[in-house]
Design a protein around this motif. Structure first.
Motif, mmCIF file in Angstrom:
data_model
loop_
_atom_site.group_PDB
_atom_site.id
_atom_site.type_symbol
_atom_site.label_atom_id
_atom_site.label_comp_id
_atom_site.label_asym_id
_atom_site.label_seq_id
_atom_site.Cartn_x
_atom_site.Cartn_y
_atom_site.Cartn_z
ATOM 1 N N ILE A 1 0.819 -1.214 0.000
ATOM 2 C CA ILE A 1 0.000 0.000 0.000
ATOM 3 C C ILE A 1 0.856 1.270 0.000
ATOM 4 O O ILE A 1 0.356 2.347 -0.299
ATOM 5 C CB ILE A 1 -1.036 0.016 1.155
ATOM 6 C CG1 ILE A 1 -0.352 -0.187 2.494
ATOM 7 C CG2 ILE A 1 -2.121 -1.027 0.908
ATOM 8 C CD1 ILE A 1 -1.259 0.140 3.664
ATOM 9 N N GLY A 2 2.159 1.144 0.307
ATOM 10 C CA GLY A 2 3.074 2.284 0.135
ATOM 11 C C GLY A 2 3.195 2.611 -1.348
ATOM 12 O O GLY A 2 3.012 3.756 -1.774
ATOM 13 N N ASN A 3 3.472 1.588 -2.155
ATOM 14 C CA ASN A 3 3.504 1.792 -3.616
ATOM 15 C C ASN A 3 2.171 2.374 -4.067
ATOM 16 O O ASN A 3 2.135 3.313 -4.872
ATOM 17 C CB ASN A 3 3.702 0.471 -4.368
ATOM 18 C CG ASN A 3 4.946 -0.285 -3.964
ATOM 19 O OD1 ASN A 3 4.882 -1.465 -3.649
ATOM 20 N ND2 ASN A 3 6.084 0.382 -3.947
ATOM 21 N N ARG B 1 0.121 4.163 -2.518
ATOM 22 C CA ARG B 1 -0.055 5.573 -2.184
ATOM 23 C C ARG B 1 0.470 6.438 -3.331
ATOM 24 O O ARG B 1 -0.177 7.393 -3.749
ATOM 25 C CB ARG B 1 0.722 5.917 -0.913
ATOM 26 C CG ARG B 1 0.350 7.293 -0.456
ATOM 27 C CD ARG B 1 1.418 8.219 -0.018
ATOM 28 N NE ARG B 1 0.768 9.480 0.346
ATOM 29 C CZ ARG B 1 1.285 10.410 1.057
ATOM 30 N NH1 ARG B 1 2.481 10.263 1.537
ATOM 31 N NH2 ARG B 1 0.631 11.514 1.296
ATOM 32 N N THR B 2 1.641 6.101 -3.810
ATOM 33 C CA THR B 2 2.213 6.867 -4.913
ATOM 34 C C THR B 2 1.336 6.759 -6.162
ATOM 35 O O THR B 2 1.084 7.757 -6.843
ATOM 36 C CB THR B 2 3.657 6.384 -5.172
ATOM 37 O OG1 THR B 2 4.437 6.719 -4.020
ATOM 38 C CG2 THR B 2 4.275 7.049 -6.372
ATOM 39 N N PHE B 3 0.824 5.567 -6.421
ATOM 40 C CA PHE B 3 -0.027 5.415 -7.616
ATOM 41 C C PHE B 3 -1.380 6.112 -7.436
ATOM 42 O O PHE B 3 -1.966 6.589 -8.404
ATOM 43 C CB PHE B 3 -0.186 3.935 -7.982
ATOM 44 C CG PHE B 3 1.138 3.299 -8.348
ATOM 45 C CD1 PHE B 3 1.970 3.895 -9.289
ATOM 46 C CD2 PHE B 3 1.571 2.133 -7.728
ATOM 47 C CE1 PHE B 3 3.203 3.339 -9.610
ATOM 48 C CE2 PHE B 3 2.798 1.571 -8.046
ATOM 49 C CZ PHE B 3 3.620 2.177 -8.983
ATOM 50 N N GLY C 1 6.849 10.074 -9.330
ATOM 51 C CA GLY C 1 7.370 8.866 -8.669
ATOM 52 C C GLY C 1 7.399 9.118 -7.174
ATOM 53 O O GLY C 1 7.042 10.210 -6.715
ATOM 54 N N GLY C 2 7.797 8.108 -6.429
ATOM 55 C CA GLY C 2 7.958 8.302 -4.989
ATOM 56 C C GLY C 2 9.275 9.009 -4.703
ATOM 57 O O GLY C 2 10.179 8.988 -5.543
ATOM 58 N N VAL C 3 9.380 9.641 -3.523
ATOM 59 C CA VAL C 3 10.604 10.425 -3.213
ATOM 60 C C VAL C 3 11.875 9.597 -3.267
ATOM 61 O O VAL C 3 12.940 10.141 -3.585
ATOM 62 C CB VAL C 3 10.586 11.078 -1.797
ATOM 63 C CG1 VAL C 3 9.860 12.384 -1.807
ATOM 64 C CG2 VAL C 3 10.080 10.145 -0.734
ATOM 65 N N ASP C 4 11.760 8.322 -2.969
ATOM 66 C CA ASP C 4 12.978 7.497 -2.979
ATOM 67 C C ASP C 4 13.584 7.389 -4.376
ATOM 68 O O ASP C 4 14.743 6.999 -4.513
ATOM 69 C CB ASP C 4 12.678 6.088 -2.426
ATOM 70 C CG ASP C 4 11.563 5.392 -3.197
ATOM 71 O OD1 ASP C 4 10.559 6.061 -3.514
ATOM 72 O OD2 ASP C 4 11.704 4.200 -3.502
ATOM 73 N N LEU C 5 12.823 7.742 -5.393
ATOM 74 C CA LEU C 5 13.362 7.630 -6.758
ATOM 75 C C LEU C 5 14.142 8.867 -7.201
ATOM 76 O O LEU C 5 14.824 8.836 -8.225
ATOM 77 C CB LEU C 5 12.226 7.366 -7.753
ATOM 78 C CG LEU C 5 11.411 6.084 -7.538
ATOM 79 C CD1 LEU C 5 10.514 5.829 -8.746
ATOM 80 C CD2 LEU C 5 12.309 4.877 -7.324
ATOM 81 N N HIS D 1 6.582 9.208 1.385
ATOM 82 C CA HIS D 1 6.322 7.811 1.702
ATOM 83 C C HIS D 1 5.144 7.580 2.616
ATOM 84 O O HIS D 1 4.793 8.434 3.422
ATOM 85 C CB HIS D 1 7.561 7.202 2.338
ATOM 86 C CG HIS D 1 8.558 6.804 1.313
ATOM 87 N ND1 HIS D 1 9.895 6.832 1.518
ATOM 88 C CD2 HIS D 1 8.371 6.385 0.043
ATOM 89 C CE1 HIS D 1 10.504 6.439 0.418
ATOM 90 N NE2 HIS D 1 9.604 6.177 -0.486
ATOM 91 N N LEU D 2 4.620 6.418 2.483
ATOM 92 C CA LEU D 2 3.698 5.905 3.480
ATOM 93 C C LEU D 2 4.569 5.125 4.458
ATOM 94 O O LEU D 2 5.444 4.357 4.044
ATOM 95 C CB LEU D 2 2.693 4.975 2.798
ATOM 96 C CG LEU D 2 1.697 4.259 3.691
ATOM 97 C CD1 LEU D 2 0.363 4.152 2.947
ATOM 98 C CD2 LEU D 2 2.152 2.871 4.087
ATOM 99 N N SER D 3 4.354 5.384 5.736
ATOM 100 C CA SER D 3 5.162 4.666 6.713
ATOM 101 C C SER D 3 4.250 3.895 7.655
ATOM 102 O O SER D 3 3.034 4.121 7.705
ATOM 103 C CB SER D 3 6.045 5.636 7.495
ATOM 104 O OG SER D 3 5.234 6.617 8.082
ATOM 105 N N LYS E 1 9.523 3.476 6.849
ATOM 106 C CA LYS E 1 9.035 3.384 5.475
ATOM 107 C C LYS E 1 8.518 1.964 5.249
ATOM 108 O O LYS E 1 9.171 0.999 5.624
ATOM 109 C CB LYS E 1 10.186 3.682 4.508
ATOM 110 C CG LYS E 1 9.802 3.492 3.049
ATOM 111 C CD LYS E 1 11.011 3.537 2.132
ATOM 112 C CE LYS E 1 10.633 2.976 0.759
ATOM 113 N NZ LYS E 1 11.759 2.756 -0.120
ATOM 114 N N MET E 2 7.309 1.869 4.655
ATOM 115 C CA MET E 2 6.812 0.532 4.319
ATOM 116 C C MET E 2 7.570 0.059 3.102
ATOM 117 O O MET E 2 7.606 0.743 2.090
ATOM 118 C CB MET E 2 5.312 0.600 4.028
ATOM 119 C CG MET E 2 4.680 -0.753 3.790
ATOM 120 S SD MET E 2 2.872 -0.689 3.623
ATOM 121 C CE MET E 2 2.324 -0.546 5.321
ATOM 122 N N SER E 3 8.235 -1.078 3.201
ATOM 123 C CA SER E 3 8.959 -1.539 2.022
ATOM 124 C C SER E 3 9.039 -3.052 1.986
ATOM 125 O O SER E 3 8.963 -3.720 3.013
ATOM 126 C CB SER E 3 10.354 -0.918 1.950
ATOM 127 O OG SER E 3 11.237 -1.634 2.763
#
Ligand code: AMP
Ligand code: ZN
Length: 466
Positions: free
Chosen positions: A39-41, A43-45, A227-231, A260-262, A267-269
């Motif tokens: 659901i972290g991914n 969130r970005t989508f 994209g998400g901030v990590d990118l 991110h969603l945490s 961070k959820m990963s």
């Protein structure tokens, strides 16, 4: 004020209009299909879906491309562990991703493109980079020489002038502190899949894939890249270095990054293993609309801390708006039109629009909707909401739902495990045996309400999820 977005490149909030015509050319880094997305991914989508819908509400057309990363280190590792080809392995998760998008009502981009279907384009791009003096070969792999690209660091706002020239990195993901020449083409290692190309037998690095697919379908300069901030680093920094070295033109005008969603402040990963998939939450009995609402409700540049209380609160919020709509659809109202309420509706729509224009401030737009529903309910109770006011209120709810899309309930998804379903069926069988048909029918209805359909056959009861 006009529509505006915070641009990571300039670190400013800037008014947005597309470069060429009325069409927004937009690229999104899609999932790496080595697992179900979490659901972290999502969130970005979901942020990207809200962005799409709001751009359309503001009169733009979209040309939106999203890639599916279907060749990559983790995919290769996992596929090998399961003795599968990468196609077989990724197909399952690609299909699951499309299903999750549909469940969450995420619109499909105009184009969904796979990395493995663009190998020849990537090879051609790497060759162009070679002709322009941006590459070198080491042990059969091709690397990008970042020292030759003066703008390196402009997106992540790092000064990389002190980097060690010639130090290189083979993995696709690494830290800022590790800024080095990155791999464009990886020579095949034993047991790995590879494509035979003029660059040798091997496979592309992750970064070149997005530059190539973005420019192939959207042209040399994109309006928006998300994209998400990590990118941001290294992936997007490298996309800029590759694309601009090839074209000499700005690659992207607006870079939008979702925070991110945490979960429990982490961070959820997938790699930390602290994640929920959409399927997990549906299995617990939560509705897809609640998940969608929760993910959309926090403005995309703020961290979102996932909690089950938050998910329950999302369900309650949706219920409030559904009840408001039900009231509008069914209440018998006195004839006439209350001009004060006409004005109140106009102000609510304005507040809603202005919030979303302000870098997609979803929290403020939701507040506008709830304050309006509260005022309209109060007016209805006081007999001040007249039949002539209904159309305006419904119009607002329609506008709200064209973006948030949570008012229509999804078909019920069962929160019951297989074992629980079997136990209820056994109970129903016992009730039938005892000729307690009322109870048996009640159990069948309870299961139906959870999306479980029973079929009585000669061999016994069969069941399926709807
Ligand atoms: P991946 O499949 O890891 O390439 O990620 C797909 C998208 O999800 C990328 O845009 C990532 O930046 C984003 N993403 C990954 N983890 C999170 C998270 N915890 N919260 C929000 N977005 C994330
Ligand atoms: Zn990408």
């Amino acid at each position: 004020m006009a529509l505006r977005f915070y641009n990571t490149l300039t670190q400013q909030t800037e008014p947005f209009t597309p470069l060429l015509d009325n069409t927004v050319r937009m690229y999104t880094c899609g999932p790496t299909v080595y697992h179900y997305v979490h659901i972290g991914n999502l969130r970005t989508f979901t942020f990207q879906d809200i962005l799409r819908r709001w751009l359309r509400a503001r009169g733009y057309q979209l040309n939106h491309v999203m890639n599916i990363t279907d060749v990559e280190d983790k995919i290769i590792r996992n596929a090998a562990a399961e003795h599968k080809s990468i196609e077989e392995y990724t197909e399952v998760y690609t299909k699951a991703f499309y299903e999750d998008m549909d469940t969450l009502r995420l619109e499909r981009p105009e184009r969904l493109v796979k990395a493995t279907e663009h190998i020849a384009d990537m090879v051609a791009a790497i060759q162009k980079l070679g002709e322009r003096g941006f590459t070198y070969v080491s042990e059969g792999s091709v690397y990008y020489r970042i020292a030759n690209f003066p703008g390196y660091g402009k997106l992540s706002h790092n000064d990389f002038s002190g980097i060690r020239a010639g130090a290189r990195v083979d993995v696709d993901e690494y830290d800022k502190a590790d800024a080095r020449d990155f791999v464009l083409w990886k020579a095949r290692k034993d047991g790995e899949p590879g494509w035979e190309t003029p660059l040798g037998t091997g496979r592309p690095g992750w970064h070149i894939e997005c530059s190539v697919m973005a420019m192939k379908y959207l042209g040399e300069t994109l309006d928006i890249h998300t994209g998400g901030v990590d990118l941001t680093f290294p992936h997007h920094e490298n996309e800029i270095a590759q694309s601009e070295a090839i074209t000499g033109k700005p690659f992207v005008r607006f870079w939008l990054h979702a925070e991110h969603l945490s979960i429990e402040a982490q961070k959820m990963s997938k790699s930390l293993g602290n994640f929920y998939t959409l399927r997990d939450l549906l299995g617990m009995g939560y509705a897809p609309e609640s998940v969608r609402y929760l993910l959309a409700s926090v403005p995309y540049r703020k961290k979102l801390n996932f909690t089950f209380e938050g998910l329950k609160a999302a369900a309650t919020s949706i219920e409030r708006l559904r009840n408001f709509k039900l009231r509008l659809d069914t209440d018998k109202l006195a004839a006439g039109k209350n001009e004060k309420l006409v004005e109140r509706t106009r102000a609510a729509i304005k507040a809603f629009d202005e919030a979303l224009d302000d870098d997609l401030n979803t929290a403020a737009s939701l507040a506008a909707a709830f304050e309006y529903a509260r005022d309209a309910n109060t007016a209805t109770d006081a007999g001040e909401f007249l039949s002539g006011n209904t159309a305006g209120a419904l119009h607002f709810l329609e506008r709200f739902d064209s973006v948030f899309d949570v008012l229509k309930p999804s078909a019920r998804v069962s929160g019951l495990s297989d074992a629980e379903v079997d136990a209820m069926i056994a109970e129903r069988n016992a009730a039938k045996k005892a000729r307690d048909f009322v109870r048996a029918d009640r159990i069948r209805a309870d299961l139906a309400a959870q999306g479980i359909v029973l079929e009585d056959t000669k061999e016994g009861v069969r069941w399926k999820r709807q």
